[in-house]
Scaffold this active site. Sequence first.
Site, mmCIF file in Angstrom:
data_model
loop_
_atom_site.group_PDB
_atom_site.id
_atom_site.type_symbol
_atom_site.label_atom_id
_atom_site.label_comp_id
_atom_site.label_asym_id
_atom_site.label_seq_id
_atom_site.Cartn_x
_atom_site.Cartn_y
_atom_site.Cartn_z
ATOM 1 N N GLN A 239 -0.146 -0.630 6.044
ATOM 2 C CA GLN A 239 0.102 0.325 7.118
ATOM 3 C C GLN A 239 0.594 -0.363 8.395
ATOM 4 O OE1 GLN A 239 -3.974 2.524 6.307
ATOM 5 N NE2 GLN A 239 -2.750 3.676 7.763
ATOM 6 N N HIS A 240 1.119 0.450 9.302
ATOM 7 C CA HIS A 240 1.323 0.123 10.715
ATOM 8 C C HIS A 240 2.529 -0.739 11.055
ATOM 9 C CE1 HIS A 240 -2.605 1.815 11.347
ATOM 10 N NE2 HIS A 240 -3.253 0.783 10.854
ATOM 11 N N ASP B 217 -1.445 1.559 2.098
ATOM 12 C CA ASP B 217 -2.270 0.880 1.100
ATOM 13 C C ASP B 217 -3.637 1.532 0.921
ATOM 14 O OD1 ASP B 217 -3.046 0.050 3.646
ATOM 15 O OD2 ASP B 217 -2.896 -2.087 3.211
#
Length: 400
Positions: free
Chosen positions: A7-8, A160
């Site tokens: 992520q991110h 994830d």
Amino acid sequence: MSIAGQQHGMVVLDEAGEVIRPALLWNDTRSATDATALVDELGGPEAWASAVGSVPVAAFTVSKVRWLARNEPEHARRVASLMLPHDYLTWLLAGRPESAVTDRGEASGTGYWSPADGAYREDLVRLALGHVPRLPRVAGPSEAIGETSSGIVLGPGTGDNMGAALALDVSPGDVVVSLGTSGTAFAGSSRPTSDATGIVAGFADATGNYLPLVCTLNAARVLTSTAALLGVDFDGLAALALAAAPGSGGLTLLPYFDGERTPNLPDARGSLHGITRDNLTPPNMARAAIEGMFGGLADAVDALVGVGVAPRRILLVGGAAANPAVGAVAATLFDVPVEVPPPGEYVADGAARQAAWVLAGGLVLPSWSGLRDGATRRYESAPVPSIREAYAAARSALHG
């Protein structure tokens, strides 16, 4: 085919669809001051929690975007499209269409998409970057979003943690503690969550529901570093840890080796507390490493309870969960039974399940069983309160 990924992260493209600079990944803490500035500029943590369900920290995409604007303004001005790494890979597989696509799970980790409203907050993108570039369309959980050049149907993909939750068929009462590079604790929820303390991120999941989550920066690497220090492999670390009594003879490790996200201490470093001549032994060191890794994750589960989660069991997954000492130590820190499913790549399995759902079609997630061979190990809860008390005391003494 579907992709699940970390992520991110931030991928920025120019008008020609070319990458402007290398991606900034979630664990790059250089954006910590940018996160703080953004929180202040919107009016504080409550304003962010109300807007997007989460309070930005260094890991969030919106913080990376502000870092780019502050440190590389010439690059920031060229940003025409803003994606996450999994969005970018899906976009490439789809033949670089005019519009990229993401899913609710990934969008909810950016800091500029609201799970409760199901919409981007473009004002927050503008606050971070100075303008609003093209953002990926947020697809439905089972939507076919395109095809590869060879005709393979593509799903929207996901983050994830959302992928792991999908593979594990997480239901209310299940709390997943994932022990990978980072540590995460997350639970399924039928309603959006909002936490103004910033501890719990109010994410969406990959099914149309929600996934409140708490993340720590330091998990499996704590054990690999400790094993290297002690000159043993993973099995040797387990044998040492199981030879020590709960509480590690009074040794307490705060494993903030790479800073920490929960608590939000990006500049912190690891520290060992309570050292005496008698307790500084390899078995105590090994067990203190595992207890320290779980100290923050036990606090994470408490935070999930604070937003309405009612745990009935802990599911341990990730590379470090295979260590035979990890489940036994976890049972001394959690108040509910601990289960360790057979080892597997659950994030990839979640992506595969999403791809199967896209092919099957419909709004109902197809049944999913017999994923992994092997037995699930179960540990009955046997909490030792002094372990968490020592962890909390050491953290308070050093970090307030």
